[in-house]
Design a protein around this motif. Structure first.
Motif, PDB file in Angstrom:
ATOM      1  N   ALA A 158     -51.138   6.438  52.208  1.00  0.00           N
ATOM      2  CA  ALA A 158     -51.241   5.882  50.859  1.00  0.00           C
ATOM      3  C   ALA A 158     -52.052   6.794  49.945  1.00  0.00           C
ATOM      4  CB  ALA A 158     -51.874   4.493  50.920  1.00  0.00           C
ATOM      5  N   CYS A 182     -47.886   1.121  49.821  1.00  0.00           N
ATOM      6  CA  CYS A 182     -49.196   0.960  49.185  1.00  0.00           C
ATOM      7  C   CYS A 182     -49.347   1.900  47.994  1.00  0.00           C
ATOM      8  CB  CYS A 182     -50.309   1.232  50.202  1.00  0.00           C
ATOM      9  SG  CYS A 182     -50.559  -0.089  51.379  1.00  0.00           S
ATOM     10  N   SER A 212     -57.651   3.539  45.516  1.00  0.00           N
ATOM     11  CA  SER A 212     -57.861   3.670  46.960  1.00  0.00           C
ATOM     12  C   SER A 212     -58.550   2.445  47.551  1.00  0.00           C
ATOM     13  CB  SER A 212     -58.679   4.931  47.255  1.00  0.00           C
ATOM     14  OG  SER A 212     -59.920   4.908  46.566  1.00  0.00           O
ATOM     15  N   GLN A 221     -55.846  -0.034  48.039  1.00  0.00           N
ATOM     16  CA  GLN A 221     -54.977   0.425  49.123  1.00  0.00           C
ATOM     17  C   GLN A 221     -55.580   0.076  50.479  1.00  0.00           C
ATOM     18  OE1 GLN A 221     -54.567   4.583  48.235  1.00  0.00           O
ATOM     19  NE2 GLN A 221     -52.851   4.275  46.836  1.00  0.00           N
ATOM     20  N   THR A 235     -50.719   8.925  46.582  1.00  0.00           N
ATOM     21  CA  THR A 235     -51.388   8.851  45.281  1.00  0.00           C
ATOM     22  C   THR A 235     -51.779  10.230  44.773  1.00  0.00           C
ATOM     23  OG1 THR A 235     -52.254   6.654  45.833  1.00  0.00           O
ATOM     24  CG2 THR A 235     -53.330   7.840  44.043  1.00  0.00           C
TER      25      THR A 235
END
Length: 214
Positions: free
Chosen positions: A184, A131, A138, A141, A188
């Motif tokens: 995820a 992801c 977000s 995701q 990021t």
């Protein structure tokens, strides 16, 4: 480990970070009111055994109402935040994530010796890494994790011999979703931090070189 323990623990950690001002770093695109309302509604629904069977011919495939709420919220999120060109890409990513998720879980169900960290953690962590590679938003995701985890259960059921059985929305399922989504977000944040450090080092190097040349 008690089913649901990881979900509750990660929810508490995220809530504390959110309340102490880390929202702009961890989840900058999430609205506080919307997120709190959905999370509270899911928590209330999980207290009741509200199971549904979406496939009439397969009563062993059950989906909890809390999972339906998450899927509906993520679908609305996808429709309202993604552009037309992004929707097809994100749906394709969710499908690929479901195939990988279901295939890996099916493999672990037959042979558990080939795991990386733990059979419970491996697939959600891998899903989080994927992801993070697919999108840095977000909100998107969350869409990928929710639909990837739900469709992945159907993939697992298809690989099983005999009666098809799946329980989407069980506490174990929520543990996997929580691990995948937090992974995820962590990917990021780490990528953004690495990019910022790289820019700072590059700027410092250019400044030093400029100072020497003058």
């Amino acid at each position: 480990m008690i089913p649901g323990y990881i979900s509750i623990l990660l929810l508490l950690i995220v809530s504390i970070l959110w309340a102490t001002g880390w929202r702009d770093i961890l989840l900058p695109n999430m609205r506080t009111g919307w997120t709190a309302a959905v999370a509270l509604a899911i928590a209330v629904l999980l207290a009741f055994p509200l199971w549904t069977s979406p496939i009439a011919s397969e009563p062993a495939v059950e989906v909890h109402v809390s999972a339906w709420l998450l899927l509906a919220a993520s679908a609305i999120l996808l429709w309202r935040t993604a552009q037309d060109s992004q929707r097809g890409y994100l749906m394709l990513c969710a499908l690929m994530l479901a195939i990988v998720w279901g295939s890996a879980r099916s493999l672990y169900s037959h042979e558990t010796m080939f795991y990386w960290m733990d059979p419970l953690w491996d697939m959600p962590l891998l899903a989080g890494l994927l992801c993070g590679a697919f999108t840095s938003d977000s909100r998107h995701q969350l869409v990928l994790v929710a639909w990837g985890a739900a469709l992945g259960e159907f993939v697992v059921a298809l690989f099983r011999e005999g009666v098809i059985h799946a329980r989407i929305g069980a506490w174990e399922w929520w543990d996997s979703v929580a691990i995948a989504f937090c992974s995820a977000v962590a990917v990021t944040v780490l990528l953004k931090a690495a990019r910022a450090v790289g820019v700072w080092i590059s700027a410092a190097w250019m400044y030093v070189r400029g100072g020497r040349s003058s």
